[in-house]
Design a protein around this motif. Structure first.
Motif, short mmCIF file in Angstrom:
data_model
loop_
_atom_site.label_atom_id
_atom_site.label_comp_id
_atom_site.label_asym_id
_atom_site.label_seq_id
_atom_site.Cartn_x
_atom_site.Cartn_y
_atom_site.Cartn_z
N SER A 74 61.28 6.28 45.57
CA SER A 74 60.05 5.79 44.96
C SER A 74 59.01 5.31 45.98
N LEU A 108 58.98 0.11 38.66
CA LEU A 108 58.28 0.99 39.60
C LEU A 108 56.80 0.62 39.66
N THR A 112 55.67 7.22 36.33
CA THR A 112 56.05 8.58 36.72
C THR A 112 55.47 9.61 35.76
#
Length: 325
Positions: A74, A108, A112
């Protein structure tokens, strides 16, 4: 998913359609960097470097592969997600970065599903179950039997918690019911060293990453996770042949850009990347890594990786895996 091995002549003709508009705005002097979210020597890194020269020749721009490892890929993904959508910063991604990592990591610094543009799928490859060369087990079933006889269970390594390799090991644990403890590393090379030293019992690795170790005799491959045997290891059975018909895991690698890229730019970059992979030299280099050429354009690739992410989300729920760091 359709047929990834498209007719090469028809494909090359179609890619010419985007060339004039692209040429008017593209600066061929700007370097193009391909970011890899893992350490050098891994599957994504090897595939990116295998094609970088051919892409540079066709695109006309200087190209470089830049490793930004950590956090299940990531860190590298974030670099691309935050880059300008001008085609000069691209991600070599795959089942790890766009399948497993978003399924297991809840915090995150990007979305995504929203923050990337699918440019082109390049290749697919099997994972392979490997043990130390002098391990008494010669088959998967022998390995399972000897593992059940160990009161403290066994260990399996991966290049990091929440990676596709980690999840493949978790899937094996679910299918066999073995007492298995995950040992995460920062990169796959150290896992291989510790398996050879007898410190870790088993690993499921992407074939390109470990093929050299197998061919040199430093490791023993017990089975591949693909539906059929692979050309690079013709004597190694599939997991189905080894007695586990419900264990099929294939990995893929492709190129992503930031969100909001111009469609004409995406089509042109996709055409260059696919043409490179389909060239005789590109196919030779990919096959030498144990990868199978499996190209797809932006729309097909986008649908495929989103379906793969949903599949891994189910595995994560079944295995109760969560990584928050």
């Amino acid at each position: 998913m359709g047929n990834p091995r498209m007719n090469r002549r028809a494909f090359l003709a179609s890619t010419m359609l985007a060339t004039p508009a692209f040429a008017q705005s593209w600066d061929a002097t700007r370097p193009v960097r391909f970011v890899v979210g893992y350490t050098p020597g891994g599957s994504f890194d090897l595939v990116g470097r295998a094609l970088a020269e051919g892409i540079q020749q066709r695109l006309g721009n200087p190209t470089a592969v830049e490793n930004r490892p950590g956090a299940g890929g990531s860190i590298g993904s974030e670099v691309v997600a935050r880059a300008a959508p001008d085609g000069t910063t691209l991600l070599i991604g795959g089942a790890g970065t766009h399948g497993v990592t978003p399924a297991v990591r809840r915090n995150l610094p990007f979305d995504t599903a929203r923050d990337f543009t699918a440019v082109a799928r390049i290749a697919e490859f099997a994972n392979v179950m490997v043990v130390k060369a002098d391990n008494p087990a010669r088959t998967v079933q022998e390995f399972i039997e000897q593992s059940r006889a160990k009161p403290r269970g066994i260990t399996f390594g991966s290049q990091g918690a929440g990676t596709s390799i980690h999840l493949t090991g978790e899937l094996f644990r679910l299918r066999t019911g073995l007492n298995m403890t995950h040992v995460p590393y920062r990169g796959g090379a150290q896992v291989q060293i510790d398996i050879n030293a007898g410190l870790v019992d088993v690993m499921f690795d992407n074939l390109p990453s470990v093929l050299g170790q197998i061919q040199s005799g430093n490791m023993r491959a017990l089975a591949v996770t693909s539906p059929a045997r692979v050309e690079a290891l013709p004597n190694v059975p599939t997991m189905a042949e080894a007695g586990m018909p419900d264990f099929v895991v294939t990995s893929w690698v492709g190129v992503f850009g930031p969100a909001r890229m111009d469609p004409a730019l995406v089509e042109r970059l996709s055409g260059v990347i696919r043409e490179t992979a389909l060239s005789a030299e590109g196919q030779r280099r990919l096959k030498a890594l144990g990868a199978e050429v499996a190209v797809a354009g932006p729309a097909e690739f986008d649908a495929a990786w989103r379906a793969d992410m949903a599949r891994w989300q189910q595995v994560v729920r079944d295995a109760r895996v969560e990584v928050t760091d």
